[in-house]
Write a protein that holds these residues in place. Structure first.
Motif, PDB file in Angstrom:
ATOM      1  N   PRO A 100       0.826  -1.228   0.000  1.00  0.00           N
ATOM      2  CA  PRO A 100       0.000   0.000   0.000  1.00  0.00           C
ATOM      3  C   PRO A 100       0.855   1.271   0.000  1.00  0.00           C
ATOM      4  O   PRO A 100       0.616   2.184  -0.789  1.00  0.00           O
ATOM      5  CB  PRO A 100      -0.829  -0.141   1.279  1.00  0.00           C
ATOM      6  N   LEU A 101       1.865   1.321   0.860  1.00  0.00           N
ATOM      7  CA  LEU A 101       2.687   2.533   0.891  1.00  0.00           C
ATOM      8  C   LEU A 101       3.525   2.651  -0.379  1.00  0.00           C
ATOM      9  O   LEU A 101       3.561   3.707  -1.014  1.00  0.00           O
ATOM     10  CB  LEU A 101       3.594   2.556   2.124  1.00  0.00           C
ATOM     11  N   CYS A 107      -3.264   0.318  -3.779  1.00  0.00           N
ATOM     12  CA  CYS A 107      -3.795  -1.028  -3.552  1.00  0.00           C
ATOM     13  C   CYS A 107      -4.009  -1.301  -2.075  1.00  0.00           C
ATOM     14  O   CYS A 107      -3.535  -0.568  -1.210  1.00  0.00           O
ATOM     15  CB  CYS A 107      -2.833  -2.073  -4.117  1.00  0.00           C
ATOM     16  N   HIS A 162     -10.747  -6.772   7.504  1.00  0.00           N
ATOM     17  CA  HIS A 162      -9.811  -5.647   7.552  1.00  0.00           C
ATOM     18  C   HIS A 162      -9.097  -5.505   6.210  1.00  0.00           C
ATOM     19  O   HIS A 162      -8.804  -6.486   5.543  1.00  0.00           O
ATOM     20  CB  HIS A 162      -8.790  -5.902   8.666  1.00  0.00           C
ATOM     21  N   ASP A 163      -8.787  -4.283   5.825  1.00  0.00           N
ATOM     22  CA  ASP A 163      -8.198  -4.039   4.506  1.00  0.00           C
ATOM     23  C   ASP A 163      -6.681  -4.155   4.473  1.00  0.00           C
ATOM     24  O   ASP A 163      -6.076  -3.946   3.426  1.00  0.00           O
ATOM     25  CB  ASP A 163      -8.612  -2.656   3.988  1.00  0.00           C
ATOM     26  N   ASP A 164      -6.049  -4.449   5.600  1.00  0.00           N
ATOM     27  CA  ASP A 164      -4.604  -4.674   5.622  1.00  0.00           C
ATOM     28  C   ASP A 164      -4.331  -6.099   6.111  1.00  0.00           C
ATOM     29  O   ASP A 164      -5.205  -6.736   6.674  1.00  0.00           O
ATOM     30  CB  ASP A 164      -3.924  -3.664   6.568  1.00  0.00           C
ATOM     31  N   TYR A 235      -0.840  -5.321  17.948  1.00  0.00           N
ATOM     32  CA  TYR A 235      -0.552  -4.174  17.094  1.00  0.00           C
ATOM     33  C   TYR A 235      -1.745  -3.951  16.173  1.00  0.00           C
ATOM     34  O   TYR A 235      -2.093  -4.873  15.449  1.00  0.00           O
ATOM     35  CB  TYR A 235       0.718  -4.387  16.261  1.00  0.00           C
TER      36      TYR A 235
ATOM     37  N   THR B 309       1.742   8.478   4.978  1.00  0.00           N
ATOM     38  CA  THR B 309       0.432   8.354   4.340  1.00  0.00           C
ATOM     39  C   THR B 309       0.492   7.115   3.458  1.00  0.00           C
ATOM     40  O   THR B 309       1.514   6.845   2.846  1.00  0.00           O
ATOM     41  CB  THR B 309       0.166   9.592   3.456  1.00  0.00           C
ATOM     42  N   TYR B 310      -0.567   6.372   3.406  1.00  0.00           N
ATOM     43  CA  TYR B 310      -0.664   5.139   2.598  1.00  0.00           C
ATOM     44  C   TYR B 310      -0.050   3.920   3.284  1.00  0.00           C
ATOM     45  O   TYR B 310      -0.034   2.842   2.711  1.00  0.00           O
ATOM     46  CB  TYR B 310      -0.012   5.276   1.205  1.00  0.00           C
ATOM     47  N   LEU B 311       0.492   4.093   4.512  1.00  0.00           N
ATOM     48  CA  LEU B 311       1.075   2.921   5.177  1.00  0.00           C
ATOM     49  C   LEU B 311       0.027   1.825   5.322  1.00  0.00           C
ATOM     50  O   LEU B 311       0.314   0.648   5.146  1.00  0.00           O
ATOM     51  CB  LEU B 311       1.640   3.317   6.542  1.00  0.00           C
ATOM     52  N   TYR B 312      -1.179   2.225   5.666  1.00  0.00           N
ATOM     53  CA  TYR B 312      -2.257   1.245   5.838  1.00  0.00           C
ATOM     54  C   TYR B 312      -3.429   1.589   4.926  1.00  0.00           C
ATOM     55  O   TYR B 312      -3.956   2.694   4.970  1.00  0.00           O
ATOM     56  CB  TYR B 312      -2.722   1.215   7.293  1.00  0.00           C
ATOM     57  N   ALA B 313      -3.827   0.620   4.132  1.00  0.00           N
ATOM     58  CA  ALA B 313      -4.976   0.833   3.254  1.00  0.00           C
ATOM     59  C   ALA B 313      -6.255   1.002   4.059  1.00  0.00           C
ATOM     60  O   ALA B 313      -7.216   1.624   3.607  1.00  0.00           O
ATOM     61  CB  ALA B 313      -5.110  -0.354   2.295  1.00  0.00           C
ATOM     62  N   SER B 314      -6.264   0.432   5.262  1.00  0.00           N
ATOM     63  CA  SER B 314      -7.467   0.495   6.097  1.00  0.00           C
ATOM     64  C   SER B 314      -7.663   1.863   6.713  1.00  0.00           C
ATOM     65  O   SER B 314      -8.688   2.103   7.352  1.00  0.00           O
ATOM     66  CB  SER B 314      -7.339  -0.538   7.212  1.00  0.00           C
ATOM     67  N   GLY B 315      -6.670   2.741   6.578  1.00  0.00           N
ATOM     68  CA  GLY B 315      -6.788   4.058   7.199  1.00  0.00           C
ATOM     69  C   GLY B 315      -6.222   4.102   8.605  1.00  0.00           C
ATOM     70  O   GLY B 315      -6.224   5.155   9.256  1.00  0.00           O
ATOM     71  N   MET B 316      -5.737   2.969   9.107  1.00  0.00           N
ATOM     72  CA  MET B 316      -5.063   2.965  10.397  1.00  0.00           C
ATOM     73  C   MET B 316      -3.892   3.939  10.356  1.00  0.00           C
ATOM     74  O   MET B 316      -3.288   4.133   9.313  1.00  0.00           O
ATOM     75  CB  MET B 316      -4.467   1.569  10.640  1.00  0.00           C
ATOM     76  N   ALA B 318      -0.117   5.148  12.308  1.00  0.00           N
ATOM     77  CA  ALA B 318       0.956   4.627  13.148  1.00  0.00           C
ATOM     78  C   ALA B 318       1.408   5.706  14.119  1.00  0.00           C
ATOM     79  O   ALA B 318       1.308   6.898  13.821  1.00  0.00           O
ATOM     80  CB  ALA B 318       2.125   4.175  12.281  1.00  0.00           C
TER      81      ALA B 318
END
Lengths: 322, 323
Positions: A100-101, A107, A162-164, A235, B309-316, B318
């Motif tokens: 994703p990042l 994605c 969950h999406d991740d 986490y 930004t974009y680390l988590y697709a879920s919007g979580m 860090a």
């Protein structure tokens, strides 16, 4: 109220999500017959296309799941033994977690990695008995370790939705726990749960050790009032929930079935003392540094955190602050 | 579905060539940091293979991947912007040279662990076909990757489950500095044969030969065949990585380099065009590349506050790292 085992709770969660969402499918070794007794009956009900047995190609099928997730599906992989996570750490961390990042948000990689039977199973020796959840917390992969049947159900459902990527450790020591369960519902990721309220000390216990912590708390009830906090998700960690608890009790002991150095207990303690001035130094009860579980049952037990060690740590914490 | 037009094939190899040459200049000029793995000399492979693909198809590759992204039709301007770490880049400046991706056109990314793309593409193709698409996939990798276990596991999985993946081995003779003879026991095609995967060797310097081999494989795969492998023999004209421009590594004999460069895919394909057509393409590519570089260098850099930004697709989100 119906009694539900932890193991059946996992089965129910998988079945409910397979039924609810066509995008969900299962992947793993010996899952059609259900060798780990979690996927029992699912191949018959949902078909072998959605409950797929794999060759012993852990790296390939882990990345296969990443690709399927990039294409819009929601794979759930069962790993029969926790040590397989070492083999696929690269595929989970370097690919699934980073995409994703690295793609600038193009994605999502919603894969669930389920390990039914993590930690020690007496007699399974050095390569089947690890509990590597701290590694995933370290790299920032969502990591859950449910303690009860209701949480096993609810956290697995939430993981799949969950999406991740999410790693679900189902400790061997909790698999046969049974509970009266009325409503099964999703449990939010990242939220802890206080199993027992107390005034003197907060014990954070991870996974199956929640039950040990509750037993010790009962045992010591006439001497010390113990609160038992179950983070459920390691986490992201529910530091707000734990801070609230420790702010009331002023003392902290962590019970953690991971190796000591850089284990999640260390992170929990550091996160609390950054926020709360404790009445006594915090303590942790863990596996030893660099532990490899020896085969002989007495040796296996000797390196796992014990109730006796926890009781001692609680007493010492109380003594340190008196 | 195959694009048989020699002019468009020439345009693709020419575009990759000029893109890479300009990218090397930008590395030397400091506008691209961290260097690149130039695709120079291997252009015919990406161009030929992508000419055989349809819009529903997917691919993934390695860190020597600019050619794959461009051949698939990504915007060169946003590609340059990505290499320069700009907000307008394909990956919003989060991927860079080694990880450029454009999922909107089926480019699922490039992996610096070189054997990684095989299984990822196998999973993506299997998933898309389950959703009713007629997708085939391409996994690009070099000769070094054929010694990574996960790629061989992917061969097995794709063959076992008859997932139509075209494994394209770009054999440029060297894994970084390690020659094939020092690294590969048996053969590359032999690895495919062991899994029952049909394999062909092709002259990777001839874009049309690559295209024809890929088109034949794609046709068989769409007709229900399992995965196939193409070993494209090629030669890397430049360094493994541009750090070699500063640090000379002595591993390729000069006469070998001279011979390798003599078979140039851009010239080979260019010879198939009239002078007028070739000149027109060259001019158009030049204008495109010029505009693309300008676009990149004029584009804003990302805000450091948005580093994760974009680390988590879920919007979580860090926790930050500061004290």
């Amino acid at each position: 109220m119906p009694r539900l085992s932890y193991r059946r709770a996992l089965t129910r969660a998988l079945a409910d999500e397979l039924a609810r969402d066509e995008a969900v499918f299962l992947l793993g070794e010996d899952i059609q017959v259900g060798a780990s007794l979690v996927t029992t009956g699912l191949a018959k009900r949902f078909g072998v296309d959605r409950v797929r047995d794999t060759p012993l190609s852990e790296q390939a099928f882990t990345s296969f799941a990443t690709g399927a997730a990039l294409a819009g599906l929601r794979p759930v992989i069962e790993f029969q033994i926790p040590s397989l996570l070492f083999l696929v750490f690269e595929q989970i961390v370097n690919h699934a977690h980073k995409f994703p990042l690295m793609t600038g948000g193009q994605c999502a990689v919603p894969v669930t990695y389920l390990v039914p039977g993590s930690g020690s199973r007496t007699g399974w020796a050095g390569q089947h008995s690890d509990h590597p959840y701290s590694l995933f917390a370290h790299v920032g992969v969502v990591t859950v370790v449910p303690a009860t049947p209701a949480d096993a159900y609810g956290l697995l459902v939430s993981a799949i939705r969950h999406d991740d990527p999410v790693v679900v450790f189902a400790p061997a020591g909790a698999m046969d726990v049974r509970d009266d369960v009325s409503d099964l519902e999703p449990v939010p990721l990242g939220r802890g749960r206080i199993h027992r309220f107390g005034d003197d000390v907060t014990v954070v216990a991870v996974g199956h050790l929640v039950h040990d912590a509750l037993a010790v708390a009962e045992e010591l009830a006439d001497q010390v009032s113990v609160e038992v906090f179950d983070p459920r998700t390691l986490y992201p960690f529910d530091i707000d929930g734990l801070t609230e608890s420790v702010a009331r009790t002023g003392r902290l002991v962590v019970l953690d079935d991971a190796n000591r150095s850089c284990g999640i207990a260390a992170e929990i303690i550091a996160s609390v003392v950054e926020r709360v001035r404790l009445l006594a130094p915090p303590r942790r009860v863990t596996r030893p540094d660099g532990a490899v579980l020896p085969f002989a049952p007495a040796l296996d037990r000797a390196v796992q955190p014990s109730r006796e060690q926890l009781a001692t740590a609680i007493h010492l914490t109380m003594k340190d602050s008196s | 579905m195959t694009d048989a037009d020699p002019v468009r094939l020439y345009r693709t190899v020419r575009l990759i060539r000029r893109f890479e040459q300009r990218a090397v200049e930008l590395v030397h000029g400091g506008q691209i940091v961290g260097g690149i793995h130039p695709y120079l000399g291997q252009e015919g492979i990406a161009a030929g293979v992508c000419a055989a693909l349809g819009t529903d198809d997917v691919l993934a590759g390695t860190h020597r991947g600019h050619g794959h992204v461009l051949a698939r039709g990504a915007d060169p301007a946003r590609m340059f912007a990505e290499l320069c770490g700009r907000l307008t880049g394909l990956n919003a400046g989060r991927g860079g040279s080694m990880h450029a991706a454009d999922l909107s056109i089926g480019v699922l990314g490039a992996n610096a662990i070189v054997g990684a793309s095989g299984a990822i593409i196998t999973g993506a193709v299997w998933a898309r076909r389950r959703q009713g698409h007629d997708t085939v996939g391409v996994s690009f990798f070099g000769d070094g990757a054929v010694n990574e276990g996960m790629l061989l596991e992917a061969f097995n999985l794709a063959a076992l489950w008859r997932v139509p993946v075209l494994f394209v081995c770009e054999n440029n003779g060297y894994a970084t500095t390690m020659p094939v003879a020092g690294a590969v026991a048996g053969s590359i095609a032999g690895r495919a044969a062991a899994f029952g995967i049909r394999a062909v060797e092709v002259d990777g310097q001839d874009p049309e030969a690559v295209r024809d081999a890929a088109a034949a494989a794609v046709d068989r795969m769409r007709a229900g065949g399992g995965p196939e492998l193409i070993e494209a023999r090629t030669y890397r004209f430049d360094a493994h990585h541009t750090f070699e421009h500063a640090v000379r590594l002595d591993y390729r004999p000069p006469d070998e380099v001279t011979r390798g460069r003599a078979r140039d895919p851009v010239h080979i394909q260019g010879e198939r065009l009239s002078d007028a057509d070739r000149a027109a393409v060259d001019a158009e590519v030049e204008a495109t590349v010029d505009a693309a570089v300008r676009f990149a260098l004029d584009s804003p850099e990302p805000d450091p506050a948005d580093a994760l930004t974009y680390l988590y697709a879920s919007g979580m989100t860090a926790r930050t790292g500061g004290g």
